[in-house]
Design an enzyme around this catalytic site. Sequence first.
Site, PDB file in Angstrom:
ATOM      1  N   CYS A   1     -24.778  21.452   2.814  1.00 19.57           N
ATOM      2  CA  CYS A   1     -25.378  21.968   3.913  1.00 19.57           C
ATOM      3  C   CYS A   1     -25.917  23.468   3.750  1.00 19.57           C
ATOM      4  O   CYS A   1     -26.731  23.828   4.479  1.00 19.57           O
ATOM      5  CB  CYS A   1     -24.435  22.012   5.310  1.00 19.57           C
ATOM      6  SG  CYS A   1     -23.725  20.370   5.285  1.00 19.57           S
TER       7      CYS A   1
ATOM      8  N   HIS B   1     -28.869  26.006   4.850  1.00 19.18           N
ATOM      9  CA  HIS B   1     -28.374  26.604   6.228  1.00 19.18           C
ATOM     10  C   HIS B   1     -27.356  27.413   6.024  1.00 19.18           C
ATOM     11  O   HIS B   1     -26.499  27.775   7.093  1.00 19.18           O
ATOM     12  CB  HIS B   1     -28.085  25.293   7.267  1.00 19.18           C
ATOM     13  CG  HIS B   1     -29.191  24.388   7.608  1.00 19.18           C
ATOM     14  ND1 HIS B   1     -30.177  24.827   8.511  1.00 19.18           N
ATOM     15  CD2 HIS B   1     -29.230  23.092   7.275  1.00 19.18           C
ATOM     16  CE1 HIS B   1     -30.942  23.731   8.554  1.00 19.18           C
ATOM     17  NE2 HIS B   1     -30.378  22.604   7.896  1.00 19.18           N
TER      18      HIS B   1
ATOM     19  N   ARG C   1     -28.399  13.494  13.948  1.00 23.94           N
ATOM     20  CA  ARG C   1     -28.771  14.666  13.204  1.00 23.94           C
ATOM     21  C   ARG C   1     -28.211  14.746  11.865  1.00 23.94           C
ATOM     22  O   ARG C   1     -28.695  14.998  10.990  1.00 23.94           O
ATOM     23  CB  ARG C   1     -28.754  15.823  14.493  1.00 23.94           C
ATOM     24  CG  ARG C   1     -29.274  17.044  13.533  1.00 23.94           C
ATOM     25  CD  ARG C   1     -30.705  17.304  13.005  1.00 23.94           C
ATOM     26  NE  ARG C   1     -30.869  16.533  11.684  1.00 23.94           N
ATOM     27  CZ  ARG C   1     -31.988  16.457  11.147  1.00 23.94           C
ATOM     28  NH1 ARG C   1     -33.059  16.732  11.577  1.00 23.94           N
ATOM     29  NH2 ARG C   1     -31.899  16.026   9.906  1.00 23.94           N
TER      30      ARG C   1
ATOM     31  N   CYS D   1     -28.966  14.467   8.128  1.00 25.61           N
ATOM     32  CA  CYS D   1     -29.175  15.554   6.946  1.00 25.61           C
ATOM     33  C   CYS D   1     -28.596  14.859   5.566  1.00 25.61           C
ATOM     34  O   CYS D   1     -29.034  15.153   4.366  1.00 25.61           O
ATOM     35  CB  CYS D   1     -28.166  16.589   7.553  1.00 25.61           C
ATOM     36  SG  CYS D   1     -29.087  17.560   8.840  1.00 25.61           S
TER      37      CYS D   1
END
Lengths: 271, 215
Positions: free
Chosen positions: A180, A184, A228, A232
């Site tokens: 992630c 991000h 969501r 991802c």
Amino acid sequence: MIRRLMKTLVGAAVFAAFAGGVAAQDSKVADEIAKYREALADGNPADLFELKGEGLWTEKRGPKNASLEQCDLGQGPGKLEGAYAALPKYFKDTGKVMDVESRLVHCMVTLQGFTQAEVTKQWYSKPGKDSDIEALVTYIGAKSNGMKINVPATHPEEAKMAKMGEYIFYRRSGPQDFSCAICHGQEGKRIRLQELGNLTTQDGAGFAMKTWPSYRVSQGTVWTMQRRLIDCMRQARWPEPNYLADSIIALETFLQKTATGTVMETPGIKR
Amino acid sequence: MNFKFGLFFGLTVAFAAPAFAQKALEAPGGKYAKDAEQVFRSSFRDDNPKYWMSRLAQDETMKTCGQYRDNPPRKIGEKLEKLNAATIRYPVEGKLIGDWKEGEKLAAVGTGGHIGFIQPDPAGKLRGGNCYACHQLAKKEVAYGTIGPSLQHFGKIRGNSDEIIKYAYDKIYNSNAFSACTNMPRFGLHNWLTPEQITHIVAFLVDPESPVNKD
């Protein structure tokens, strides 16, 4: 609702102005913007999900012919105000840290008598098959609109969940070496033209978390946070975690804890 | 009073500084890292094919990068870089520069390789380098990402010597040979791109006729 609509329109104008130059070169982007504008003409389509969710919440359904009005989402039976903003949290009756979706499913099973499999079969919409969960979560989320995200994760089980979420956030694997954090974990970056939030800061996590559940124009439906995050992982080219898996709830706890203090603006509307 | 405050302040800083440094070094998950790995691993349906589940495996580089939040101490970084440099393989004919037109196509393709039950890619779906997701390249493509540095005029700036060509090839094949824990995927190591495909992208970067350099 009106104020939210105005904000969305200003956002759309900025988005359109920015994307204008691109549209000429990329017809796909142009199509997206057209859909986006169309959707905005009558406000956020998520408002319809919210209404449907309210109906589902109060309607007597299931083998026990009961409504969800006695469902305890953490603020006491039937108390919806601010419930979404304070989830995930630890629940004594199940001995588990639960997010809005796992708790909602728990209520549908215990109060209404559905089986878990029945309730979760349609956890996201497919063409021609709307998801009750999306509508209910939109309704529950909207009851936290204007309230601060409040997941301090002080209970030991919540603290553990947040730490496990942090671990998963930085865990790299797969044929693209992704985690992630790759997309991000930094400020001011984008993929193609899509801006990316830095989910390791309060601002970044807050910006992301405050607008979910959100109407996805490109998908034509509302996405919940479970949807969501699972998507991802699909994009990272990993297998998909199960719906309501603890790994997803751990990530949500980590993100909500980081976002704590941010004011909810939900339902949102996104690309 | 001032002295006392100064002492208090000094002590606070003295105690807080190592605590802060320690906090920055703590691996994600802290004492729950093992539990987290177990929770993550048990999140998947039993009927996931083995090949899909293998994508959750971590080699030493992935594991170490995660532990250090992609910012390992230099000594450990160097070790990983050596390890990764040793994996680089070259095309059979040994030519590292291919066809920039093929490379241009591959740079734009971001599809392929998705698995799962919801929205998997059909078998044989074209996979590319998806370079534009993170890098600016040809001037005419304005929809570029910024996670990586701009590579516009890559060859114009650096030339197309054998050294530059080898560097570009090696970097695409295994980015971690140069900077451990970089955001850039290791395209050759994972067989995401074939050595031949990598030579095409190298050409897209260094060929004077390529839109990366010409415009």
